[in-house]
Design a protein around this motif. Sequence first.
Motif, mmCIF file in Angstrom:
data_model
loop_
_atom_site.group_PDB
_atom_site.id
_atom_site.type_symbol
_atom_site.label_atom_id
_atom_site.label_comp_id
_atom_site.label_asym_id
_atom_site.label_seq_id
_atom_site.Cartn_x
_atom_site.Cartn_y
_atom_site.Cartn_z
ATOM 1 N N GLY A 46 0.834 -1.202 0.000
ATOM 2 C CA GLY A 46 0.000 0.000 0.000
ATOM 3 C C GLY A 46 0.862 1.243 0.000
ATOM 4 N N CYS A 47 1.849 1.222 0.897
ATOM 5 C CA CYS A 47 2.662 2.437 0.995
ATOM 6 C C CYS A 47 3.576 2.552 -0.215
ATOM 7 C CB CYS A 47 3.448 2.464 2.304
ATOM 8 S SG CYS A 47 4.964 1.534 2.232
ATOM 9 N N MET A 48 3.827 1.425 -0.878
ATOM 10 C CA MET A 48 4.603 1.531 -2.118
ATOM 11 C C MET A 48 3.793 2.239 -3.181
ATOM 12 S SD MET A 48 6.731 -1.934 -2.515
ATOM 13 C CE MET A 48 7.455 -1.159 -3.960
ATOM 14 N N GLU A 49 2.469 2.010 -3.159
ATOM 15 C CA GLU A 49 1.639 2.746 -4.109
ATOM 16 C C GLU A 49 1.771 4.238 -3.842
ATOM 17 O OE1 GLU A 49 -1.998 0.684 -3.458
ATOM 18 O OE2 GLU A 49 -0.987 -1.123 -4.157
ATOM 19 N N VAL A 50 1.819 4.594 -2.570
ATOM 20 C CA VAL A 50 2.060 6.002 -2.243
ATOM 21 C C VAL A 50 3.323 6.480 -2.950
ATOM 22 C CG1 VAL A 50 2.644 7.644 -0.433
ATOM 23 C CG2 VAL A 50 0.915 5.894 0.001
ATOM 24 N N THR A 51 4.393 5.710 -2.823
ATOM 25 C CA THR A 51 5.647 6.174 -3.431
ATOM 26 C C THR A 51 5.479 6.293 -4.953
ATOM 27 O OG1 THR A 51 6.579 3.984 -3.854
ATOM 28 C CG2 THR A 51 6.950 4.939 -1.670
ATOM 29 N N GLU A 52 4.671 5.398 -5.531
ATOM 30 C CA GLU A 52 4.467 5.518 -6.978
ATOM 31 C C GLU A 52 3.760 6.836 -7.308
ATOM 32 O OE1 GLU A 52 2.618 1.813 -7.759
ATOM 33 O OE2 GLU A 52 4.469 0.736 -7.344
ATOM 34 N N ASP A 53 2.733 7.181 -6.504
ATOM 35 C CA ASP A 53 2.105 8.492 -6.690
ATOM 36 C C ASP A 53 3.180 9.564 -6.694
ATOM 37 O OD1 ASP A 53 -0.584 7.695 -4.400
ATOM 38 O OD2 ASP A 53 -0.183 7.088 -6.455
ATOM 39 N N VAL A 54 4.020 9.485 -5.688
ATOM 40 C CA VAL A 54 5.042 10.506 -5.522
ATOM 41 C C VAL A 54 5.836 10.687 -6.804
ATOM 42 C CG1 VAL A 54 7.137 11.127 -4.299
ATOM 43 C CG2 VAL A 54 5.230 10.118 -3.049
ATOM 44 N N VAL A 55 6.256 9.571 -7.370
ATOM 45 C CA VAL A 55 7.088 9.654 -8.567
ATOM 46 C C VAL A 55 6.354 10.403 -9.675
ATOM 47 C CG1 VAL A 55 8.279 8.338 -10.352
ATOM 48 C CG2 VAL A 55 8.312 7.555 -7.982
ATOM 49 N N PRO B 256 9.185 19.619 -7.135
ATOM 50 C CA PRO B 256 9.200 20.282 -5.837
ATOM 51 C C PRO B 256 8.502 19.459 -4.755
ATOM 52 C CG PRO B 256 8.505 21.789 -7.570
ATOM 53 C CD PRO B 256 8.567 20.429 -8.175
ATOM 54 N N GLN B 257 7.409 18.793 -5.151
ATOM 55 C CA GLN B 257 6.670 17.979 -4.184
ATOM 56 C C GLN B 257 7.416 16.708 -3.822
ATOM 57 O OE1 GLN B 257 3.298 18.460 -6.962
ATOM 58 N NE2 GLN B 257 2.070 18.115 -5.120
ATOM 59 N N LEU B 258 8.460 16.426 -4.612
ATOM 60 C CA LEU B 258 9.175 15.184 -4.363
ATOM 61 C C LEU B 258 10.056 15.281 -3.128
ATOM 62 C CD1 LEU B 258 10.240 14.093 -7.939
ATOM 63 C CD2 LEU B 258 8.678 12.918 -6.402
ATOM 64 N N ARG B 259 10.241 16.503 -2.625
ATOM 65 C CA ARG B 259 11.125 16.651 -1.462
ATOM 66 C C ARG B 259 10.450 16.012 -0.250
ATOM 67 N NH1 ARG B 259 14.983 18.691 -3.326
ATOM 68 N NH2 ARG B 259 15.101 20.239 -4.986
ATOM 69 N N ALA B 260 11.177 15.137 0.431
ATOM 70 C CA ALA B 260 10.594 14.430 1.567
ATOM 71 C C ALA B 260 10.389 15.378 2.731
ATOM 72 C CB ALA B 260 11.521 13.302 1.983
ATOM 73 N N ALA B 261 9.213 15.299 3.333
ATOM 74 C CA ALA B 261 8.914 16.178 4.478
ATOM 75 C C ALA B 261 9.255 15.463 5.781
ATOM 76 C CB ALA B 261 7.439 16.530 4.465
ATOM 77 N N GLY B 262 9.661 14.220 5.685
ATOM 78 C CA GLY B 262 9.854 13.382 6.878
ATOM 79 C C GLY B 262 11.119 13.696 7.649
ATOM 80 N N GLY B 263 11.765 14.786 7.357
ATOM 81 C CA GLY B 263 12.896 15.195 8.193
ATOM 82 C C GLY B 263 14.237 14.669 7.704
ATOM 83 N N SER C 298 9.766 9.267 5.814
ATOM 84 C CA SER C 298 10.879 10.039 5.247
ATOM 85 C C SER C 298 10.862 10.004 3.721
ATOM 86 C CB SER C 298 12.209 9.483 5.765
ATOM 87 O OG SER C 298 12.495 8.257 5.119
ATOM 88 N N PHE C 299 10.105 9.032 3.128
ATOM 89 C CA PHE C 299 9.994 8.960 1.671
ATOM 90 C C PHE C 299 8.719 9.614 1.160
ATOM 91 C CE2 PHE C 299 12.629 5.200 2.616
ATOM 92 C CZ PHE C 299 13.735 5.525 1.856
ATOM 93 N N ASP C 300 7.809 9.944 2.095
ATOM 94 C CA ASP C 300 6.505 10.453 1.688
ATOM 95 C C ASP C 300 6.509 11.975 1.745
ATOM 96 O OD1 ASP C 300 3.905 10.924 1.114
ATOM 97 O OD2 ASP C 300 3.136 10.328 3.080
ATOM 98 N N PRO C 301 6.163 12.638 0.622
ATOM 99 C CA PRO C 301 6.237 14.111 0.588
ATOM 100 C C PRO C 301 5.399 14.749 1.687
ATOM 101 C CG PRO C 301 4.943 13.248 -1.238
ATOM 102 C CD PRO C 301 5.629 12.085 -0.616
ATOM 103 N N LYS C 302 4.275 14.108 2.024
ATOM 104 C CA LYS C 302 3.428 14.670 3.081
ATOM 105 C C LYS C 302 3.876 14.173 4.454
ATOM 106 C CE LYS C 302 -0.576 15.172 0.059
ATOM 107 N NZ LYS C 302 -0.158 14.171 -0.996
#
Lengths: 438, 438
Positions: free
Chosen positions: A8-17, A22-29, B306-310
């Motif tokens: 499921g979370c891999m699908e998230v990463t696919e969205d990301v791609v 600019p949105q590709l920058r990770a917000a997770g610190g 850390s990989f998720d933009p949000k």
Amino acid sequence: MVLGELSGCMEVTEDVVSQSSPQLRAAGGSGNIILKTPKGTRDFNPKQMAIRENIFTTIISCFKRHGAVAIDTPVFERKEILLENYGEDSKLVYDLKDQGGELLSLRYDLTDFDIAGQYDPMIPDAECLKVMHEILSSLQFGDFLIRVNHRRILNGIFTVCGVSETKFESVCSTLDKLGKMTWEEVKNEMVKEKGISPETVDHIGEYVQLNGGLCLIEKLLHDPKLADSRLAMEGLQDMKLLFEYLTLFGIIDKISLDLSLARGLDYYCGVIYEAVLLHQQDGHLKESLRVGSVAAGGRYDGLVASFDPKGRKVPCVGVSIGVERIFAIIEQNTEEKIRTSETQVLVAAAQRNFLAGRMKLISELWDAGIKAEMFYKKNPKLLNQLQYCEETGIPLVAIIGQQELSEGVVRLRDVTTRKEIIVPKDKLIEEIKRRLEK
Amino acid sequence: MVLGELSGCMEVTEDVVSQSSPQLRAAGGSGNIILKTPKGTRDFNPKQMAIRENIFTTIISCFKRHGAVAIDTPVFERKEILLENYGEDSKLVYDLKDQGGELLSLRYDLTDFDIAGQYDPMIPDAECLKVMHEILSSLQFGDFLIRVNHRRILNGIFTVCGVSETKFESVCSTLDKLGKMTWEEVKNEMVKEKGISPETVDHIGEYVQLNGGLCLIEKLLHDPKLADSRLAMEGLQDMKLLFEYLTLFGIIDKISLDLSLARGLDYYCGVIYEAVLLHQQDGHLKESLRVGSVAAGGRYDGLVASFDPKGRKVPCVGVSIGVERIFAIIEQNTEEKIRTSETQVLVAAAQRNFLAGRMKLISELWDAGIKAEMFYKKNPKLLNQLQYCEETGIPLVAIIGQQELSEGVVRLRDVTTRKEIIVPKDKLIEEIKRRLEK
């Protein structure tokens, strides 16, 4: 459920791609990470993996049926080794460079089946074609044709047409492009790049457009021009014997001698073959050019000797299965929902505060070898647990609750029929196994 | 037999490697090829592959028993991704460079089992430890111990001992070397390289030498110093809950809370664990230091975010199985002869000129899903065929000859008992399957 959310979370990463950078920058610190797989690689999701596992199971069980023993070699190889043996095709390999500075290349001929050793002619060659036929039949992705040819027949043709022996391999690798290129383009390359006279090329053209079965072999065995070439005659005798054996193996109907088949790799010396898929087109079976060959191979008697200091010959014949192409085709044709896990039983609770009971029960099932899941929540709703089974195709639910606990029983539910029966706790595993055997 | 000789010829190549370099030059005409596998890689022969297949089957069937769905990702990953997450351990990865110039590194954490998602505390963590326990038990390579710890307990200890939060991870990775290094050496590195005061290190030392079960957890929950640390108390509460669940799963006897366990990877945030093998030494079970941990893992809730933009959190807990270490141990312990192929029947001839008959019969067996082999010679000697079965462990021989052919029967021989019976040809497959079911 296990690993499910990960996909499921891999699908998230696919969205990301698919989003803008600019949105590709990770917000997770943890800094700025762009999500992509390395060049030339990809991820496989659970549905794709289920399809792939099925393909590999089909291939490997066929290999084992034929007595294969497995060996494993690195996926990358020293580049000089590949350059030696891939000939002009070595342009197509993917190079890597390790810290030691060795030039490395990724092999592309994985999933191989090879028969090595000194044997009577055409018997192992016939088995390789039988293996190819069995695998392509059991993958059930439609009709296919196995083209066969023989390097000696080709070289014989080149000789009688007036090609000098030094140019055999290079002419071969141009001829191999027929199909991807028109005959005109092939002719052009032979004349302009390989320096073959137009007459010679036309003469070759007359032969390489021929294809058929035993009668073509007989016809060629009596071809006055080819009769001058010992090579051609040897190749045709081999081919005649091979067709006999393929008839005994009952697969001759899918085999066709095709004189245009060349195969790029320099190390082939005898029989060569490749399988292509066919599709209906205005009432006729046509080759699906879109995909190209899905399996191929041939005889390479010289290769092992070239690695042996004493030059000892270990004749080899092999077949490689084009797993990635096959996967692409089957993935395209797979519409229906396929299960991504093999879970047989969900251990569910009817009321609150049965986590301990579920945990004890599920570990008994695991220890009995039963594939079981439970929700990772203290107090999941029964409805959600039942819905999860219907969505994911889990066939059975073992339900415990206050009443069951006090009576020392378990409620066993058939997810499809929704019928429930009461089973004494000490009979549960037996009952589950009985139902799963059906 | 298929592929068997190939491994035979691989043994030849291994001889070659062991010879001095002048002899390494290939005499086979295709130039000077030195035979070696790329740096950091190796070949596996059929015996090794049989052992490996058994290991992977054990691991994968356990994963499936726990409802796992498979995903596949490239074996190499963009270096920045690994650098981000392996911390100081990223020194240990193997770098590659592709033509595109991306910096690539080989992941070393393959064969993973992960549970991802928002769940009630310690339930997935407990399942990961159950999976670890099941796999190590079924591999049957002796006694083992699973050490567990919690990053929050560690960080709590560091806090109350006076380590500043910025130094947690770096102190952790030094502590992780305990076992490979003596406490004196670890202390030395903490003081000299990480700039921790000797008093602080001694104070840490008092804690990290502790290990035990529930009573240790209780003792630490009432430790006046640790009581000042919210982190430590949270970690200990988690640990208490985890031990409850592991008791329900019936695996608590193999689990030990070990405060010296640190795990190198920066991304762990909660429970961490590793399994080590034990061996008898003067009446006591001691850890086999030679091999190190054979399985390990932990909770890494921050990694996906850390990989998720949000920065969406997907809490994860996982376990990795050290397949290569496990393989090395089992290979060492495997003396007895193991079969490298699964062949069930050899199709043999009693007299000369039965190649066609053998070919027809064997393809019927193959098509019936029976694993069968035949000699690739026109006229093999019956004795050689029978000897081959005894050497390779093929249980059955189907023998045809003049008499059998004329009577429409096949002689079926049990290789171990050497008993032979006559079976009507149309009953053969049925009879073979009946015998193989036993």
